[in-house]
Design an enzyme around this catalytic site. Structure first.
Site, PDB file in Angstrom:
ATOM      1  N   GLY A 131       8.256   5.193 -17.726  1.00  0.00           N
ATOM      2  CA  GLY A 131       8.507   4.261 -16.643  1.00  0.00           C
ATOM      3  C   GLY A 131       9.952   3.822 -16.531  1.00  0.00           C
ATOM      4  N   ASP A 132      10.746   4.178 -17.518  1.00  0.00           N
ATOM      5  CA  ASP A 132      12.154   3.771 -17.495  1.00  0.00           C
ATOM      6  C   ASP A 132      12.834   4.272 -16.221  1.00  0.00           C
ATOM      7  OD1 ASP A 132      14.640   2.910 -19.264  1.00  0.00           O
ATOM      8  OD2 ASP A 132      15.152   4.782 -18.251  1.00  0.00           O
TER       9      ASP A 132
END
Length: 315
Positions: free
Chosen positions: A262-263
């Site tokens: 998700g970064d």
DNA sequence: AACCAGGCTGCGC
DNA sequence: GCGCAGCATGGT
């Protein structure tokens, strides 16, 4: 004394430590990454050297690393190292720059990848820079949640300057990251004026209390048998989700499987390298990382490196 | 000036 | 278990 060692005494008295560089290691690349346009308050880069304050015993020690031929040279600028602390500082530096790894197999994988095969050349010798202190790594990742890095570094600086031990040397101030004990004693109102959001302040203080009361520490994590249980030990605390837990496991324990899912930086890099088209293609991302088993977080680190401004990109 | 940023929690299904 | 709104605050 039958274990008297003239060489060791010499090294100790000169307050000088040497570390032989491993293969595929570039001090210049590592420093470049550390200095890549942000304002980190926990070290200072200048003239191809990095200077940092750490605490090994009761007194802080200020050291400076420079490159000299086939080794790194470490100079103690302030404080004294006991004889046992010399190898501790050595190990700290080796861990900081991840000097134990052989990057050969990783580069072999990259070379097979059409989109990434430029990396072994362009980023040659870059190491996954670590954060040895688990508490610092967790605080830093909580600070960095959902805000841009420029602002995150500002928040960190305010915290460190307010609560971290400081020493001055040669016209510059050097700081230690604040101890859990100090941060544990704060209230949310102490951090609000520094532009910490309500929840971020709460999370930080909560984590500090967990460390101060010994409910959480690095040794404990190391003792857990597998990746999943380490991750759960972290996400059990408020404010630590998968991203934060994995960031810390990547930076402190240097675990390959700790992909910070998700970064946004990672997603952006995957887009610019045409590995995904949409940020929702999680299956595609999983398949992509499968090719890099054992090197997943190294790859994440190199993808982050690729995001840095082209102006900094070395020829 | 809108949209974004190295996400997390809590809720409803 | 999964999706999603709400959050909080500065940068660009």
């Amino acid at each position: 004394m039958n274990n008297y060692s003239p060489l060791r005494t010499f090294v100790f008295m000169c307050a000088m430590i040497q570390i032989v560089k491993p293969a595929i290691f570039s001090f210049r690349e590592c420093l470049w990454f550390l200095d890549r346009g942000y304002d980190d308050c926990l070290f200072r880069i200048s003239d191809g050297t990095v200077t940092k304050l750490i605490q090994l015993g009761t007194e802080p020690v200020l050291f400076r690393i420079r490159e000299a031929g086939d080794h790194l040279q470490v100079e103690i600028l302030k404080g004294k190292l006991s004889e046992e602390q010399v190898p501790q500082l050595r190990d700290y530096i080796i861990e900081w720059f991840d000097m134990h790894q052989d990057l050969g197999p990783f580069y072999t994988l990259l070379q097979k990848d059409k989109m990434l095969q430029y990396m072994p050349k362009d980023f040659e010798g870059l190491r996954l820079i670590s954060i040895a202190d688990l508490f610092e790594a967790l605080c830093w990742s909580i600070i960095g949640q959902q805000i841009n890095l420029t602002f995150a570094y500002k928040l960190k600086r305010r915290l460190v300057e307010a609560y971290g031990t400081a020493i001055e040397h040669d016209g510059h101030v050097y700081h230690l990251f604040p101890s859990p004990h100090i941060l544990a004693s704060l209230s949310v109102e102490d951090l609000r004026p520094m532009q910490y959001s309500q929840s971020k302040a709460k999370y930080l203080i909560g984590i500090a209390q967990a460390f101060a009361s010994n409910q959480l520490n690095k040794e404990m994590l190391l003792a857990l048998p597998d990746f999943h249980s380490k991750q759960q030990a972290l996400t059990a605390h408020k404010g630590i989700g998968i991203w934060t837990a994995n960031y810390a496991l990547m930076k402190t324990l240097r675990l390959a499987e700790a992909i910070p899912y998700g970064d946004v930086g990672l997603l952006k890099a995957l887009e610019t390298h045409n590995i995904i088209k949409e940020r929702t293609e999680s299956e595609k991302i999983n398949r992509f990382f499968k090719k890099y088993k054992g090197w997943e977080t190294y790859l994440v680190f190199y993808l982050w490196r690729s995001l840095a401004a082209p102006a900094f990109h070395k020829k």
